[in-house]
Design a protein around this motif. Structure first.
Motif, PDB file in Angstrom:
ATOM      1  N   HIS A   1       0.828  -1.215   0.000  1.00 48.11           N
ATOM      2  CA  HIS A   1       0.000   0.000   0.000  1.00 48.11           C
ATOM      3  C   HIS A   1       0.860   1.261   0.000  1.00 48.11           C
ATOM      4  O   HIS A   1       0.455   2.293   0.516  1.00 48.11           O
ATOM      5  N   GLN A   2       2.075   1.129  -0.559  1.00 51.84           N
ATOM      6  CA  GLN A   2       2.957   2.300  -0.718  1.00 51.84           C
ATOM      7  C   GLN A   2       3.571   2.240  -2.106  1.00 51.84           C
ATOM      8  O   GLN A   2       3.683   1.170  -2.695  1.00 51.84           O
ATOM      9  N   LYS A   3       4.032   3.399  -2.591  1.00 51.45           N
ATOM     10  CA  LYS A   3       4.451   3.426  -3.984  1.00 51.45           C
ATOM     11  C   LYS A   3       5.861   2.886  -4.243  1.00 51.45           C
ATOM     12  O   LYS A   3       6.236   2.660  -5.376  1.00 51.45           O
ATOM     13  N   GLY A   4       6.632   2.650  -3.196  1.00 50.81           N
ATOM     14  CA  GLY A   4       7.968   2.080  -3.403  1.00 50.81           C
ATOM     15  C   GLY A   4       9.038   3.143  -3.530  1.00 50.81           C
ATOM     16  O   GLY A   4       8.747   4.318  -3.761  1.00 50.81           O
ATOM     17  N   VAL A   5      10.282   2.729  -3.372  1.00 49.16           N
ATOM     18  CA  VAL A   5      11.434   3.628  -3.449  1.00 49.16           C
ATOM     19  C   VAL A   5      12.205   3.290  -4.720  1.00 49.16           C
ATOM     20  O   VAL A   5      12.514   2.129  -4.972  1.00 49.16           O
ATOM     21  N   LYS A   6      12.505   4.318  -5.524  1.00 52.30           N
ATOM     22  CA  LYS A   6      13.255   4.093  -6.767  1.00 52.30           C
ATOM     23  C   LYS A   6      14.658   4.666  -6.624  1.00 52.30           C
ATOM     24  O   LYS A   6      14.845   5.730  -6.054  1.00 52.30           O
ATOM     25  N   SER A   7      15.629   3.936  -7.147  1.00 56.25           N
ATOM     26  CA  SER A   7      17.003   4.431  -7.129  1.00 56.25           C
ATOM     27  C   SER A   7      17.712   3.962  -8.389  1.00 56.25           C
ATOM     28  O   SER A   7      17.301   2.987  -9.013  1.00 56.25           O
ATOM     29  N   VAL A   8      18.771   4.668  -8.762  1.00 51.72           N
ATOM     30  CA  VAL A   8      19.593   4.273  -9.899  1.00 51.72           C
ATOM     31  C   VAL A   8      21.029   4.147  -9.397  1.00 51.72           C
ATOM     32  O   VAL A   8      21.605   5.116  -8.895  1.00 51.72           O
ATOM     33  N   ALA A   9      21.573   2.944  -9.498  1.00 52.90           N
ATOM     34  CA  ALA A   9      22.943   2.719  -9.009  1.00 52.90           C
ATOM     35  C   ALA A   9      23.959   3.427  -9.899  1.00 52.90           C
ATOM     36  O   ALA A   9      23.723   3.615 -11.096  1.00 52.90           O
TER      37      ALA A   9
ATOM     38  N   GLN B   1      22.539   8.189   8.794  1.00 54.40           N
ATOM     39  CA  GLN B   1      21.668   8.530   7.663  1.00 54.40           C
ATOM     40  C   GLN B   1      21.394   7.240   6.886  1.00 54.40           C
ATOM     41  O   GLN B   1      22.327   6.603   6.422  1.00 54.40           O
ATOM     42  N   PRO B   2      20.120   6.841   6.738  1.00 52.36           N
ATOM     43  CA  PRO B   2      19.824   5.586   6.052  1.00 52.36           C
ATOM     44  C   PRO B   2      20.099   5.645   4.550  1.00 52.36           C
ATOM     45  O   PRO B   2      19.909   6.689   3.924  1.00 52.36           O
ATOM     46  N   GLY B   3      20.563   4.525   4.000  1.00 49.11           N
ATOM     47  CA  GLY B   3      20.711   4.378   2.553  1.00 49.11           C
ATOM     48  C   GLY B   3      19.403   3.869   1.968  1.00 49.11           C
ATOM     49  O   GLY B   3      18.406   3.719   2.682  1.00 49.11           O
ATOM     50  N   TYR B   4      19.414   3.573   0.677  1.00 47.28           N
ATOM     51  CA  TYR B   4      18.180   3.177  -0.012  1.00 47.28           C
ATOM     52  C   TYR B   4      17.525   1.922   0.569  1.00 47.28           C
ATOM     53  O   TYR B   4      16.319   1.880   0.763  1.00 47.28           O
ATOM     54  N   VAL B   5      18.317   0.874   0.822  1.00 47.74           N
ATOM     55  CA  VAL B   5      17.747  -0.370   1.338  1.00 47.74           C
ATOM     56  C   VAL B   5      17.154  -0.135   2.725  1.00 47.74           C
ATOM     57  O   VAL B   5      16.026  -0.534   3.018  1.00 47.74           O
ATOM     58  N   THR B   6      17.911   0.557   3.579  1.00 46.84           N
ATOM     59  CA  THR B   6      17.463   0.843   4.946  1.00 46.84           C
ATOM     60  C   THR B   6      16.179   1.668   4.921  1.00 46.84           C
ATOM     61  O   THR B   6      15.209   1.355   5.613  1.00 46.84           O
TER      62      THR B   6
ATOM     63  N   SER C   1      10.506   1.820   5.985  1.00 50.01           N
ATOM     64  CA  SER C   1       9.192   2.396   5.701  1.00 50.01           C
ATOM     65  C   SER C   1       8.241   1.356   5.109  1.00 50.01           C
ATOM     66  O   SER C   1       7.142   1.705   4.667  1.00 50.01           O
ATOM     67  N   GLY C   2       8.672   0.101   5.062  1.00 49.66           N
ATOM     68  CA  GLY C   2       7.802  -0.970   4.580  1.00 49.66           C
ATOM     69  C   GLY C   2       7.507  -0.905   3.095  1.00 49.66           C
ATOM     70  O   GLY C   2       6.452  -1.340   2.644  1.00 49.66           O
ATOM     71  N   GLN C   3       8.442  -0.346   2.321  1.00 50.47           N
ATOM     72  CA  GLN C   3       8.236  -0.219   0.878  1.00 50.47           C
ATOM     73  C   GLN C   3       9.144  -1.174   0.119  1.00 50.47           C
ATOM     74  O   GLN C   3      10.149  -1.629   0.636  1.00 50.47           O
TER      75      GLN C   3
ATOM     76  N   ILE D   1      16.155  -0.965  -7.748  1.00 38.68           N
ATOM     77  CA  ILE D   1      17.536  -0.528  -8.010  1.00 38.68           C
ATOM     78  C   ILE D   1      17.778  -0.710  -9.499  1.00 38.68           C
ATOM     79  O   ILE D   1      17.968  -1.823  -9.988  1.00 38.68           O
ATOM     80  N   ASP D   2      17.715   0.394 -10.225  1.00 38.85           N
ATOM     81  CA  ASP D   2      17.922   0.379 -11.671  1.00 38.85           C
ATOM     82  C   ASP D   2      19.433   0.400 -11.936  1.00 38.85           C
ATOM     83  O   ASP D   2      20.193   0.981 -11.161  1.00 38.85           O
ATOM     84  N   GLU D   3      19.848  -0.223 -13.043  1.00 38.61           N
ATOM     85  CA  GLU D   3      21.273  -0.216 -13.424  1.00 38.61           C
ATOM     86  C   GLU D   3      22.144  -0.803 -12.319  1.00 38.61           C
ATOM     87  O   GLU D   3      23.251  -0.316 -12.056  1.00 38.61           O
ATOM     88  N   PHE D   4      21.621  -1.836 -11.687  1.00 34.47           N
ATOM     89  CA  PHE D   4      22.276  -2.538 -10.588  1.00 34.47           C
ATOM     90  C   PHE D   4      23.775  -2.759 -10.845  1.00 34.47           C
ATOM     91  O   PHE D   4      24.610  -2.579  -9.969  1.00 34.47           O
ATOM     92  N   ASN D   5      24.098  -3.145 -12.084  1.00 35.16           N
ATOM     93  CA  ASN D   5      25.464  -3.532 -12.444  1.00 35.16           C
ATOM     94  C   ASN D   5      26.443  -2.366 -12.519  1.00 35.16           C
ATOM     95  O   ASN D   5      27.628  -2.581 -12.649  1.00 35.16           O
TER      96      ASN D   5
END
Length: 184
Positions: A71-79, A99-104, A109-111, A115-119
């Motif tokens: 019920h949340q929109k999720g967290v987007k990140s680009v490596a 300070q939390p990173g993306y995974v934390t 927040s339960g989202q 992780i785009d461009e993981f590689n």
């Protein structure tokens, strides 16, 4: 509705585009398989040639299926190649506060996390601890980081998922240095 099958959800994912709906040229059976993996508690990395729609597919899975689950929109990140533990797990700032990173951030927040461009990131430098954390359902904090709201560390909820994308022309380089954690 709640009773939608993975088949119906896959249809929705393939057809819904933002801001303009457009259909993804990806086999429905592939989407259903991805949804099944996520449903079963696994994290997913979408691998393919550049331009096949991995990122768009990942975003739709996050916003449609991830939203149904959290019920949340999720967290987007680009490596990027700059990524370290700081970006993924987090670390102390100049005032010695964690300070939390993306995974934390996403786990707390339960989202779900994209992780785009993981590689692009150095897998061992950036994700080494993350694999362990996901395995243990616990984000390892250093003693100096365990204070305030983080004094008991950070628990990863069972519902947490990571959806990654990566271009397969980098695969050979990647799979040699990939820890077993990602392949599972």
């Amino acid at each position: 509705g709640e009773g939608q099958s993975l088949d119906d959800i896959a249809d929705q994912i393939l057809k819904d585009g933002e801001p303009e709906p457009f259909e993804l040229a990806i086999k429905k059976s592939v989407v259903v398989r991805i949804l099944r993996h996520l449903e079963a508690g696994k994290n997913v990395i979408l691998v393919g040639a550049p331009g096949v729609g991995k990122t768009e597919l990942a975003k739709r899975i996050l916003s449609i299926f991830g939203f149904r689950k959290t019920h949340q929109k999720g967290v987007k990140s680009v490596a990027t190649d700059e990524w370290t533990r700081w970006h993924v797990i987090g670390g102390l700032d100049e005032k010695r506060n964690f300070q939390p990173g993306y995974v934390t951030d996403a786990a707390e927040s339960g989202q779900w996390l994209l992780i785009d461009e993981f590689n692009r990131a150095d897998i061992n430098k950036a994700f080494g601890e993350m694999f362990l954390a996901i395995e243990d359902k616990e984000i390892p904090l250093l003693p100096a980081e365990k204070k305030g709201k983080y004094k008991d560390g950070i628990h990863i909820p069972n519902e947490f998922r990571i959806i990654g994308t990566m271009n397969d022309f980098d695969k050979n380089l990647l799979l040699t240095e990939l820890s077993y954690g990602l392949i599972t």
